[in-house]
Design an enzyme around this catalytic site. Structure first.
Site, PDB file in Angstrom:
ATOM      1  N   ARG A 238       0.840  -1.194   0.000  1.00  7.77           N
ATOM      2  CA  ARG A 238       0.000   0.000   0.000  1.00  7.77           C
ATOM      3  C   ARG A 238       0.873   1.241   0.000  1.00  7.77           C
ATOM      4  NH1 ARG A 238      -4.896  -0.992  -2.023  1.00  7.77           N
ATOM      5  NH2 ARG A 238      -6.007  -2.635  -0.884  1.00  7.77           N
ATOM      6  N   GLU A 267      -4.189   7.690  -5.353  1.00 11.04           N
ATOM      7  CA  GLU A 267      -4.340   7.090  -6.673  1.00 11.04           C
ATOM      8  C   GLU A 267      -5.682   7.509  -7.280  1.00 11.04           C
ATOM      9  OE1 GLU A 267      -3.872   2.855  -6.385  1.00 11.04           O
ATOM     10  OE2 GLU A 267      -1.891   2.978  -5.461  1.00 11.04           O
ATOM     11  N   HIS A 286      -0.445   0.434 -10.100  1.00 12.11           N
ATOM     12  CA  HIS A 286      -1.199  -0.574  -9.349  1.00 12.11           C
ATOM     13  C   HIS A 286      -1.593  -1.744 -10.259  1.00 12.11           C
ATOM     14  CE1 HIS A 286      -3.647  -0.708  -5.360  1.00 12.11           C
ATOM     15  NE2 HIS A 286      -3.276  -1.936  -5.729  1.00 12.11           N
TER      16      HIS A 286
END
Length: 324
Positions: A238, A267, A286
């Protein structure tokens, strides 16, 4: 039944999960996530189920979604964007998909590591710009064989990273508050008693822990100061585990020789995010679990979870438990 589907990996990747969901005959409303709380509050309220990615499912969103909402089916394992405690209080099942993406995330971790240690991205960009004859500017990388890799979090993904590290001839250190001692012994892993010892002894530090109030911002100026000179830090967990401004400062000064991350604290990031354009930094959007194989596993399990709970037929993986 009305289902809100937000995960883009699910929507963008072909596979049997599409037919499985369509065969239910339910109404599927598609959005491009991850959705912030503001957007979730705007659309929530008339769905029987969420099939979600990293959307902000807060207490306010849950309140607005009830009493219609019967289930939150998470595509993936990270639950930090969902207020699981509040969902449990409201007796709202939260389902997830453990054990489906550890292989591809571990592979991505090593992609970042090799890209940084061998200066692959830097050199590839120079070549693409026509600078093949870079002369003295040609980068000189480092081998990873024999280096100490510290793995923070020895769960499914951390273990897969360890297996690959051993194949590369690396020395493996790990810290986990509840370690698997048998696995560590069989894979020649040195277990550290705390995060301080792990970070100070590692040439490469790879993060594979959950985000929590205790781990939020744990890689900060003070922590980095404890690490070895020229440490490489990898983050496929994370973004919020890392203080982005502290990391940018450490990259600018050379205190950290490389940062490879598949996640950011925001994000999508703002155009002036401190890690965009930082030296010796590789950031991917990601995508660590975004392979055809992994998406098929995650999407299939998330869909089966959803269908099983809503129809009362079949088994599902529930992250929160409560008495009905």
């Amino acid at each position: 039944m009305r289902i809100l589907l937000t995960t883009t990996s699910y929507q963008d990747t072909p596979g049997e999960h599409h037919g499985m969901l369509e065969a239910t005959g339910w109404e599927i409303i598609r959005e491009r996530g991850p959705l912030p709380e503001e957007k979730m509050l705007e659309i929530a309220g008339d769905f029987d189920g969420f099939l979600c990615g990293d959307d902000a499912i807060t207490a306010a969103v849950i309140d607005q979604s009830l009493p219609n909402l019967k289930v939150i089916s998470k595509y993936g394992i990270g639950l930090d964007k969902i207020d699981v405690e509040y969902a449990t209080e409201k007796k709202l099942p939260v389902l997830f998909t453990p054990g489906v993406n550890h292989t591809t995330v571990a592979e991505h971790t090593f992609g970042l590591l090799l890209g940084l240690s061998k200066k692959i991205q830097q050199n590839a960009n120079e070549v693409a710009s026509g600078d093949w004859q870079a002369g003295w500017k040609k980068p000189v990388g480092n081998e990873i064989m024999g280096k100490n890799i510290g793995i923070l979090g020895l769960g499914r993904i951390g273990k897969e990273v360890a297996v690959r590290a051993r194949a590369f001839g690396m020395k493996i250190l790990a810290y986990d508050p509840h370690p698997d001692h048998d696995f560590a012994a069989s894979h020649d892993i040195t277990l550290c008693p705390d995060m301080d010892q792990l970070s100070s002894a590692s040439d490469i530090l790879s993060l594979h822990c959950y985000l929590s109030p205790e781990t939020h911002g744990m890689i900060n100026t003070e922590r980095i100061a404890q690490m070895r000179e020229n440490v490489i830090i990898l983050n496929c967990a994370r973004g919020e585990l890392v203080d982005s401004k502290a990391m940018r400062s450490a990259l600018d000064s050379g205190r950290v020789s490389g940062y490879g991350s598949d996640v950011l604290d925001t994000e999508p990031p703002a155009v002036d995010h401190p890690l965009l354009g930082a030296p010796n930094c590789i950031v991917t959007s990601h995508i660590a679990s975004r392979t055809h194989e992994s998406v098929a596993r995650q999407a299939g399990m998330a869909t089966r979870n959803l269908i099983a709970l809503l129809t009362g037929e079949g088994e599902y993986m529930q992250a929160n438990n409560f008495n009905s």
